[in-house]
Design a protein around this motif. Structure first.
Motif, PDB file in Angstrom:
ATOM      1  N   UNK A   2      10.138  61.498  32.745  1.00 30.17           N
ATOM      2  CA  UNK A   2      11.313  62.295  32.384  1.00 30.17           C
ATOM      3  C   UNK A   2      12.063  62.768  33.618  1.00 30.17           C
ATOM      4  N   UNK A   3      13.308  62.339  33.741  1.00 34.51           N
ATOM      5  CA  UNK A   3      14.169  62.766  34.843  1.00 34.51           C
ATOM      6  C   UNK A   3      13.751  62.264  36.210  1.00 34.51           C
ATOM      7  N   UNK A   4      12.929  61.254  36.276  1.00 28.10           N
ATOM      8  CA  UNK A   4      12.395  60.743  37.539  1.00 28.10           C
ATOM      9  C   UNK A   4      13.019  59.404  37.911  1.00 28.10           C
ATOM     10  N   UNK A   5      13.013  59.116  39.208  1.00 29.90           N
ATOM     11  CA  UNK A   5      13.398  57.790  39.699  1.00 29.90           C
ATOM     12  C   UNK A   5      12.112  56.968  39.734  1.00 29.90           C
ATOM     13  N   UNK A   6      12.118  55.833  39.014  1.00 27.74           N
ATOM     14  CA  UNK A   6      10.891  55.080  38.755  1.00 27.74           C
ATOM     15  C   UNK A   6      10.956  53.686  39.373  1.00 27.74           C
ATOM     16  N   UNK A   7       9.869  53.312  40.035  1.00 32.97           N
ATOM     17  CA  UNK A   7       9.682  51.947  40.524  1.00 32.97           C
ATOM     18  C   UNK A   7       8.671  51.274  39.600  1.00 32.97           C
ATOM     19  N   UNK A   8       9.008  50.100  39.138  1.00 37.68           N
ATOM     20  CA  UNK A   8       8.118  49.351  38.257  1.00 37.68           C
ATOM     21  C   UNK A   8       7.687  48.056  38.913  1.00 37.68           C
ATOM     22  N   UNK A   9       7.345  47.082  38.093  1.00 42.73           N
ATOM     23  CA  UNK A   9       6.946  45.760  38.581  1.00 42.73           C
ATOM     24  C   UNK A   9       7.225  44.746  37.478  1.00 42.73           C
ATOM     25  N   UNK A  10       7.389  43.499  37.871  1.00 44.58           N
ATOM     26  CA  UNK A  10       7.530  42.413  36.896  1.00 44.58           C
ATOM     27  C   UNK A  10       6.133  41.843  36.669  1.00 44.58           C
ATOM     28  N   UNK A  11       5.628  41.918  35.441  1.00 40.80           N
ATOM     29  CA  UNK A  11       4.238  41.535  35.185  1.00 40.80           C
ATOM     30  C   UNK A  11       3.989  40.029  35.324  1.00 40.80           C
ATOM     31  N   UNK A  12       2.797  39.731  35.839  1.00 44.24           N
ATOM     32  CA  UNK A  12       2.327  38.352  35.943  1.00 44.24           C
ATOM     33  C   UNK A  12       0.875  38.297  35.474  1.00 44.24           C
ATOM     34  N   UNK A  13       0.429  37.134  35.094  1.00 43.04           N
ATOM     35  CA  UNK A  13      -0.978  36.867  34.801  1.00 43.04           C
ATOM     36  C   UNK A  13      -1.615  37.880  33.845  1.00 43.04           C
ATOM     37  N   UNK A  14      -0.855  38.298  32.830  1.00 43.90           N
ATOM     38  CA  UNK A  14      -1.401  39.179  31.806  1.00 43.90           C
ATOM     39  C   UNK A  14      -1.406  40.657  32.151  1.00 43.90           C
ATOM     40  N   UNK A  15      -0.684  41.054  33.227  1.00 44.15           N
ATOM     41  CA  UNK A  15      -0.595  42.480  33.558  1.00 44.15           C
ATOM     42  C   UNK A  15       0.084  43.226  32.422  1.00 44.15           C
ATOM     43  N   UNK A  16      -0.173  44.528  32.339  1.00 41.58           N
ATOM     44  CA  UNK A  16       0.480  45.368  31.338  1.00 41.58           C
ATOM     45  C   UNK A  16       1.991  45.240  31.541  1.00 41.58           C
ATOM     46  N   UNK A  17       2.695  44.914  30.459  1.00 38.19           N
ATOM     47  CA  UNK A  17       4.157  44.749  30.519  1.00 38.19           C
ATOM     48  C   UNK A  17       4.810  45.890  29.755  1.00 38.19           C
ATOM     49  N   UNK A  18       5.322  46.860  30.517  1.00 36.90           N
ATOM     50  CA  UNK A  18       6.028  47.969  29.885  1.00 36.90           C
ATOM     51  C   UNK A  18       7.533  47.852  30.098  1.00 36.90           C
ATOM     52  N   UNK A  19       7.963  46.818  30.801  1.00 36.07           N
ATOM     53  CA  UNK A  19       9.387  46.683  31.146  1.00 36.07           C
ATOM     54  C   UNK A  19      10.258  46.610  29.894  1.00 36.07           C
ATOM     55  N   UNK A  20       9.809  45.929  28.872  1.00 38.85           N
ATOM     56  CA  UNK A  20      10.645  45.781  27.675  1.00 38.85           C
ATOM     57  C   UNK A  20      10.790  47.090  26.906  1.00 38.85           C
TER      58      UNK A  20
END
Length: 179
Positions: A32-50
């Motif tokens: 909430x209200x934060x600047x967030x760095x994520x990642x593009x998932x590979x090899x079955x990593x948790x995908x929260x981007x969508x």
């Protein structure tokens, strides 16, 4: 188990979308209200981007010459390109200011307490050691297990799974809170 075994196990996790939704539900209050760095998932990593959409404002870009990552500004108009390790990455943006990042979402192969097993190259450990942002690992509950923790490994502030949140405390002790 070695890294390859953990990665194979992660690729075959069942009910993935429902578990990812559960992870996002636990993660949202941290963003909430934060600047967030994520990642593009590979090899079955948790995908929260969508699920997170515009909340992810930075993505990592690898520099294989220095074995380091750097976070570059990202929005959903940014054209990603295949980078090192075939991971989709943003182009270098001279206006990126990674010191503004409040929360870094960290992929992992396995976890124990708030320690993570990565891919073994140390990219994230080197970056996290210098970052003042909150470090949150995302994992499926099935990724918990035993592995050798190295002196250079950086423990995360939190690991969020589909079932619980593990929080680092002083002295690398951890607490678990179920949600």
């Amino acid at each position: 188990m070695d890294r390859r075994d953990w990665i194979e196990k992660r690729k075959h996790i069942e009910d993935r979308e429902s578990k990812e939704r559960a992870i996002v539900e636990k993660l949202l209050p941290f963003l909430e209200g934060k600047i967030v760095a994520g990642y593009m998932p590979i090899l079955g990593e948790v995908d929260v981007t969508r699920f997170l959409g515009e909340r992810i404002q930075y993505l990592p870009k690898t520099d294989p010459r220095s074995n380091r990552i750097r976070f570059e500004k990202f929005d959903h108009e940014t054209k990603l390109e295949k980078g090192h390790f075939n991971v989709m990455e943003p182009p270098i943006d001279p206006l990126s200011d990674p010191s503004q990042i409040d929360v870094i979402l960290v992929p992992l192969v396995a976890f124990s307490n708030t320690n993570r097993l990565g891919y073994g190259k140390g990219y994230y450990d080197r970056y996290l050691k210098t970052s003042k942002a909150l470090h949150i690992g995302l994992a499926f509950e099935e990724q918990e297990g035993e592995f050798m923790i190295q002196p250079w490994d950086v423990a995360l502030d939190y690991i969020i799974t589909d079932k619980r949140i593990l929080a680092k405390k002083r002295g690398d002790n951890y607490e678990c809170c179920y949600k």
